[in-house]
Each structure stands twice: as C-alpha cells, then as structure tokens.
Scaffold this motif. Structure first.
Motif, PDB file in Angstrom:
ATOM      1  N   LEU A   1       4.310  34.640 -15.009  1.00  0.00           N
ATOM      2  CA  LEU A   1       5.168  34.240 -16.109  1.00  0.00           C
ATOM      3  C   LEU A   1       5.850  32.918 -15.764  1.00  0.00           C
ATOM      4  O   LEU A   1       6.496  32.802 -14.723  1.00  0.00           O
ATOM      5  CB  LEU A   1       6.242  35.315 -16.375  1.00  0.00           C
ATOM      6  CG  LEU A   1       5.752  36.667 -16.882  1.00  0.00           C
ATOM      7  CD1 LEU A   1       6.917  37.656 -16.928  1.00  0.00           C
ATOM      8  CD2 LEU A   1       5.142  36.524 -18.275  1.00  0.00           C
ATOM      9  N   LEU A   2       5.703  31.941 -16.631  1.00  0.00           N
ATOM     10  CA  LEU A   2       6.325  30.632 -16.431  1.00  0.00           C
ATOM     11  C   LEU A   2       7.649  30.585 -17.186  1.00  0.00           C
ATOM     12  O   LEU A   2       7.724  30.979 -18.349  1.00  0.00           O
ATOM     13  CB  LEU A   2       5.398  29.516 -16.920  1.00  0.00           C
ATOM     14  CG  LEU A   2       4.048  29.433 -16.202  1.00  0.00           C
ATOM     15  CD1 LEU A   2       3.196  28.325 -16.820  1.00  0.00           C
ATOM     16  CD2 LEU A   2       4.232  29.186 -14.713  1.00  0.00           C
ATOM     17  N   TRP A   3       8.685  30.106 -16.498  1.00  0.00           N
ATOM     18  CA  TRP A   3      10.023  30.085 -17.063  1.00  0.00           C
ATOM     19  C   TRP A   3      10.642  28.694 -16.864  1.00  0.00           C
ATOM     20  O   TRP A   3      10.205  27.918 -16.023  1.00  0.00           O
ATOM     21  CB  TRP A   3      10.929  31.115 -16.379  1.00  0.00           C
ATOM     22  CG  TRP A   3      10.538  32.539 -16.618  1.00  0.00           C
ATOM     23  CD1 TRP A   3       9.579  33.249 -15.954  1.00  0.00           C
ATOM     24  CD2 TRP A   3      11.094  33.432 -17.577  1.00  0.00           C
ATOM     25  NE1 TRP A   3       9.518  34.533 -16.447  1.00  0.00           N
ATOM     26  CE2 TRP A   3      10.443  34.669 -17.441  1.00  0.00           C
ATOM     27  CE3 TRP A   3      12.104  33.312 -18.536  1.00  0.00           C
ATOM     28  CZ2 TRP A   3      10.754  35.772 -18.214  1.00  0.00           C
ATOM     29  CZ3 TRP A   3      12.417  34.411 -19.316  1.00  0.00           C
ATOM     30  CH2 TRP A   3      11.746  35.623 -19.149  1.00  0.00           C
ATOM     31  N   ILE A   4      11.707  28.451 -17.621  1.00  0.00           N
ATOM     32  CA  ILE A   4      12.533  27.258 -17.454  1.00  0.00           C
ATOM     33  C   ILE A   4      13.918  27.718 -17.023  1.00  0.00           C
ATOM     34  O   ILE A   4      14.547  28.550 -17.683  1.00  0.00           O
ATOM     35  CB  ILE A   4      12.640  26.437 -18.754  1.00  0.00           C
ATOM     36  CG1 ILE A   4      11.248  25.993 -19.215  1.00  0.00           C
ATOM     37  CG2 ILE A   4      13.546  25.229 -18.537  1.00  0.00           C
ATOM     38  CD1 ILE A   4      10.539  25.068 -18.260  1.00  0.00           C
ATOM     39  N   GLU A   5      14.392  27.174 -15.906  1.00  0.00           N
ATOM     40  CA  GLU A   5      15.723  27.528 -15.404  1.00  0.00           C
ATOM     41  C   GLU A   5      16.767  26.605 -16.014  1.00  0.00           C
ATOM     42  O   GLU A   5      16.557  25.396 -16.143  1.00  0.00           O
ATOM     43  CB  GLU A   5      15.757  27.397 -13.874  1.00  0.00           C
ATOM     44  CG  GLU A   5      17.105  27.754 -13.264  1.00  0.00           C
ATOM     45  CD  GLU A   5      17.173  27.440 -11.790  1.00  0.00           C
ATOM     46  OE1 GLU A   5      18.206  27.737 -11.168  1.00  0.00           O
ATOM     47  OE2 GLU A   5      16.204  26.875 -11.257  1.00  0.00           O
ATOM     48  N   HIS A   6      17.909  27.182 -16.396  1.00  0.00           N
ATOM     49  CA  HIS A   6      18.994  26.396 -16.983  1.00  0.00           C
ATOM     50  C   HIS A   6      19.744  25.666 -15.868  1.00  0.00           C
ATOM     51  O   HIS A   6      20.736  26.148 -15.332  1.00  0.00           O
ATOM     52  CB  HIS A   6      19.963  27.299 -17.752  1.00  0.00           C
ATOM     53  CG  HIS A   6      19.377  27.870 -19.001  1.00  0.00           C
ATOM     54  ND1 HIS A   6      19.161  27.127 -20.139  1.00  0.00           N
ATOM     55  CD2 HIS A   6      18.937  29.119 -19.292  1.00  0.00           C
ATOM     56  CE1 HIS A   6      18.632  27.882 -21.081  1.00  0.00           C
ATOM     57  NE2 HIS A   6      18.484  29.092 -20.602  1.00  0.00           N
ATOM     58  N   SER A   7      19.264  24.512 -15.502  1.00  0.00           N
ATOM     59  CA  SER A   7      19.917  23.709 -14.471  1.00  0.00           C
ATOM     60  C   SER A   7      19.520  22.256 -14.668  1.00  0.00           C
ATOM     61  O   SER A   7      18.400  21.954 -15.059  1.00  0.00           O
ATOM     62  CB  SER A   7      19.501  24.185 -13.072  1.00  0.00           C
ATOM     63  OG  SER A   7      20.022  23.322 -12.083  1.00  0.00           O
ATOM     64  N   ARG A   8      20.455  21.353 -14.379  1.00  0.00           N
ATOM     65  CA  ARG A   8      20.169  19.927 -14.465  1.00  0.00           C
ATOM     66  C   ARG A   8      19.600  19.383 -13.171  1.00  0.00           C
ATOM     67  O   ARG A   8      19.182  18.227 -13.115  1.00  0.00           O
ATOM     68  CB  ARG A   8      21.452  19.170 -14.822  1.00  0.00           C
ATOM     69  CG  ARG A   8      21.995  19.508 -16.212  1.00  0.00           C
ATOM     70  CD  ARG A   8      23.252  18.698 -16.510  1.00  0.00           C
ATOM     71  NE  ARG A   8      23.771  18.999 -17.850  1.00  0.00           N
ATOM     72  CZ  ARG A   8      24.855  18.452 -18.365  1.00  0.00           C
ATOM     73  NH1 ARG A   8      25.534  17.545 -17.649  1.00  0.00           N
ATOM     74  NH2 ARG A   8      25.267  18.784 -19.567  1.00  0.00           N
ATOM     75  N   ALA A   9      19.601  20.215 -12.118  1.00  0.00           N
ATOM     76  CA  ALA A   9      19.072  19.784 -10.827  1.00  0.00           C
ATOM     77  C   ALA A   9      17.552  19.892 -10.825  1.00  0.00           C
ATOM     78  O   ALA A   9      16.961  20.677 -11.579  1.00  0.00           O
ATOM     79  CB  ALA A   9      19.654  20.625  -9.703  1.00  0.00           C
TER      80      ALA A   9
ATOM     81  N   ALA B   1      10.390  30.920  -7.191  1.00  0.00           N
ATOM     82  CA  ALA B   1       9.560  32.073  -7.529  1.00  0.00           C
ATOM     83  C   ALA B   1      10.388  33.322  -7.320  1.00  0.00           C
ATOM     84  O   ALA B   1      11.192  33.404  -6.387  1.00  0.00           O
ATOM     85  CB  ALA B   1       8.310  32.108  -6.646  1.00  0.00           C
ATOM     86  N   ALA B   2      10.187  34.311  -8.174  1.00  0.00           N
ATOM     87  CA  ALA B   2      10.959  35.548  -8.066  1.00  0.00           C
ATOM     88  C   ALA B   2      10.121  36.719  -8.562  1.00  0.00           C
ATOM     89  O   ALA B   2       9.199  36.555  -9.371  1.00  0.00           O
ATOM     90  CB  ALA B   2      12.261  35.450  -8.865  1.00  0.00           C
ATOM     91  N   GLY B   3      10.476  37.901  -8.076  1.00  0.00           N
ATOM     92  CA  GLY B   3       9.820  39.121  -8.533  1.00  0.00           C
ATOM     93  C   GLY B   3       8.336  39.122  -8.226  1.00  0.00           C
ATOM     94  O   GLY B   3       7.866  38.536  -7.266  1.00  0.00           O
ATOM     95  N   GLY B   4       7.603  39.797  -9.080  1.00  0.00           N
ATOM     96  CA  GLY B   4       6.177  39.901  -8.869  1.00  0.00           C
ATOM     97  C   GLY B   4       5.365  38.836  -9.585  1.00  0.00           C
ATOM     98  O   GLY B   4       4.237  38.534  -9.187  1.00  0.00           O
ATOM     99  N   ARG B   5       5.968  38.204 -10.633  1.00  0.00           N
ATOM    100  CA  ARG B   5       5.169  37.296 -11.448  1.00  0.00           C
ATOM    101  C   ARG B   5       5.912  36.060 -11.936  1.00  0.00           C
ATOM    102  O   ARG B   5       5.342  35.244 -12.633  1.00  0.00           O
ATOM    103  CB  ARG B   5       4.657  38.050 -12.693  1.00  0.00           C
ATOM    104  CG  ARG B   5       3.970  39.360 -12.425  1.00  0.00           C
ATOM    105  CD  ARG B   5       3.307  39.906 -13.678  1.00  0.00           C
ATOM    106  NE  ARG B   5       4.214  39.924 -14.820  1.00  0.00           N
ATOM    107  CZ  ARG B   5       3.832  39.798 -16.093  1.00  0.00           C
ATOM    108  NH1 ARG B   5       2.552  39.625 -16.362  1.00  0.00           N
ATOM    109  NH2 ARG B   5       4.701  39.841 -17.067  1.00  0.00           N
ATOM    110  N   MET B   6       7.175  35.893 -11.598  1.00  0.00           N
ATOM    111  CA  MET B   6       7.976  34.830 -12.196  1.00  0.00           C
ATOM    112  C   MET B   6       7.897  33.532 -11.394  1.00  0.00           C
ATOM    113  O   MET B   6       8.049  33.529 -10.176  1.00  0.00           O
ATOM    114  CB  MET B   6       9.441  35.269 -12.311  1.00  0.00           C
ATOM    115  CG  MET B   6       9.651  36.362 -13.349  1.00  0.00           C
ATOM    116  SD  MET B   6      11.412  36.731 -13.623  1.00  0.00           S
ATOM    117  CE  MET B   6      11.777  37.646 -12.140  1.00  0.00           C
ATOM    118  N   VAL B   7       7.659  32.433 -12.106  1.00  0.00           N
ATOM    119  CA  VAL B   7       7.686  31.087 -11.541  1.00  0.00           C
ATOM    120  C   VAL B   7       8.514  30.234 -12.494  1.00  0.00           C
ATOM    121  O   VAL B   7       8.199  30.147 -13.680  1.00  0.00           O
ATOM    122  CB  VAL B   7       6.280  30.488 -11.390  1.00  0.00           C
ATOM    123  CG1 VAL B   7       6.365  29.048 -10.907  1.00  0.00           C
ATOM    124  CG2 VAL B   7       5.445  31.315 -10.423  1.00  0.00           C
ATOM    125  N   ALA B   8       9.571  29.623 -11.972  1.00  0.00           N
ATOM    126  CA  ALA B   8      10.481  28.866 -12.826  1.00  0.00           C
ATOM    127  C   ALA B   8      10.651  27.447 -12.304  1.00  0.00           C
ATOM    128  O   ALA B   8      10.622  27.210 -11.099  1.00  0.00           O
ATOM    129  CB  ALA B   8      11.842  29.560 -12.894  1.00  0.00           C
TER     130      ALA B   8
END
Length: 236
Positions: free
Chosen positions: A47-55, A60-67
């Motif tokens: 699962l591809l995600w966007i993290e709320h950060s300006r940096a 990577a987190a959990g079993g499938r998350m990439v942000a």
C-alpha cells in the motif's frame, strides 16, 4: 495489525497518512514498480501512502505500508527510486513488521518513562518543601522518597527498572535495520544513487550536529555513517 483492512485504519489514524491523489500516484507508481521489478517482488501487494509532513522523508510500516512525503515526490525519478528501494528493504527484511510490533510493546515503557518524569517533578517539589528545615533534611527526604518509589516499581514489575538500560540497545538495533535496508538498496543497484541522496541531505542539514547522547538514542544512524558503509559496499 497485519490484516489489510486494519492496516488501512492504522495508516489513517496512527501514522497520520493518506492515500495518494491520482496525480501523486502517477509520480509514485512508476518508481515503485521499477524498484519492485528489480527486487523480483509484486509491487501490487503493498500500500502506497502520503505522509503529512513538509520534511523530505519516507518510511515503511506494518506488513504492506510504504509512505513518502510530498517533498519526496519532487525528487528526480532515480532519487525517488533509491529512497523507495531502501523502504522496500525494510519490508523484505521483516523490519517493518518488527517495528510495528515494537511500537505497541513499547507503550508500557513509554508510560513508565512519563511516570518517572512525573515522579522526578514530585521528588524535586518535596525536596524544595523541606529545604527550610535544612539541606540535610531535604536530601534525606528525597533519597528516602526515591528509594521508596524504586521499590514500588520493582514490586510492580522488575523489568521496569532496566528500561533505561534497554533503550540504547533498542535504538542500536533500529540503526542496524537502517544499514540492512541500505544494503538491500545497494544490491538492487541503487547504492550510488542513495549515496547521492544522503550527501544532498547532509549538505542541506549542515552536517550531523546531534550530541553524543542524541546519537546513542537515535533510531537512525548519521547520514555520514550510512554514506561510508554504502561506499564500502560499492568498492567490494
């Protein structure tokens, strides 16, 4: 925690992330697929995600998350691939799952640390109260109160007393995970590019200005150390 529907909820609630917009996905998807093809894995299972950060960041987190953060999407395609290769390395090594479990299991420790800080404030306040009766009395009361609280913690759970000793060890293990993810990216052909990315980050931050204590408890190694190890891998 590793059921897909629950992971989706964790992304929204715990990690403050969102799913990419169509425009963001058009930028992110090709780079991710290129990395997964190099590794010989199915990119669609993540699962591809966007993290709320300006940096400029990714994780990577959990079993499938990439942000990734929005600034990461502005990088050249090859740089973005190098960052994603590093995050894929966390998944391939199992670090992402371990990190999520560790986050949950560390909650009691974090609560204990907050309690210890509160206790410190109370001890200091009590000591100040007894200062008018003499410095020796204030010191004696503080020592007795501290010993009593430590005895209570030991009675509650002896492991709570070794949490301060375990924290540097846990941070060290996280740094080893970062080095391993870098090695995975290098094996996929992104070693030199990742060096360029880290060098740019190092120049932008003005060098590693962390104190020794901060480095000991840091979850990520210094950029200069990662660069050194990556160059050693490339020279072999």
């Amino acid at each position: 925690m590793f059921v897909p529907s629950v992971e989706n909820l964790l992304g929204w609630v715990m990690f403050d992330m969102r799913r990419p917009t169509p425009a963001e996905m058009r930028k992110l998807e090709p780079s991710w697929q290129a990395v997964c093809e190099a590794a010989g894995v199915d990119g669609g299972r993540y699962l591809l995600w966007i993290e709320h950060s300006r940096a400029l960041n990714a994780f990577a987190a959990g079993g499938r998350m990439v942000a990734v953060t929005k600034p990461a999407l502005t990088l050249p395609e090859r740089y973005l691939e190098a960052i994603l290769a590093h995050e894929l390395g966390h998944h391939l090594s199992g670090h992402a799952r371990i990190s999520l479990l560790r986050w949950w299991y560390e909650l009691p420790a974090r609560a204990t640390i907050l309690l210890a800080r509160l206790v410190t404030v109370v001890v200091v306040a009590v000591a100040r109260f007894f200062v008018p009766f003499g410095r020796a009395v204030a010191v004696l009361v503080s020592v007795l109160l501290t010993l009593g609280l430590l005895t209570g913690l030991a009675f509650l759970n002896p492991w709570l007393l070794v949490i301060p000793l375990l924290s540097p060890v846990m941070a060290w293990s996280r740094r080893l995970g970062e080095y391993e993810a870098d090695r995975t990216a290098a094996r996929l052909g992104y070693g030199l590019v990742l060096v360029q990315v880290l060098t740019a980050w190092l120049a932008e931050s003005g060098g590693d200005r962390r104190r020794v204590r901060d480095r000991v408890f840091a979850s990520h190694p210094a950029h200069i150390d990662r660069i050194k190890r990556l160059r050693e891998l490339q020279s072999r």
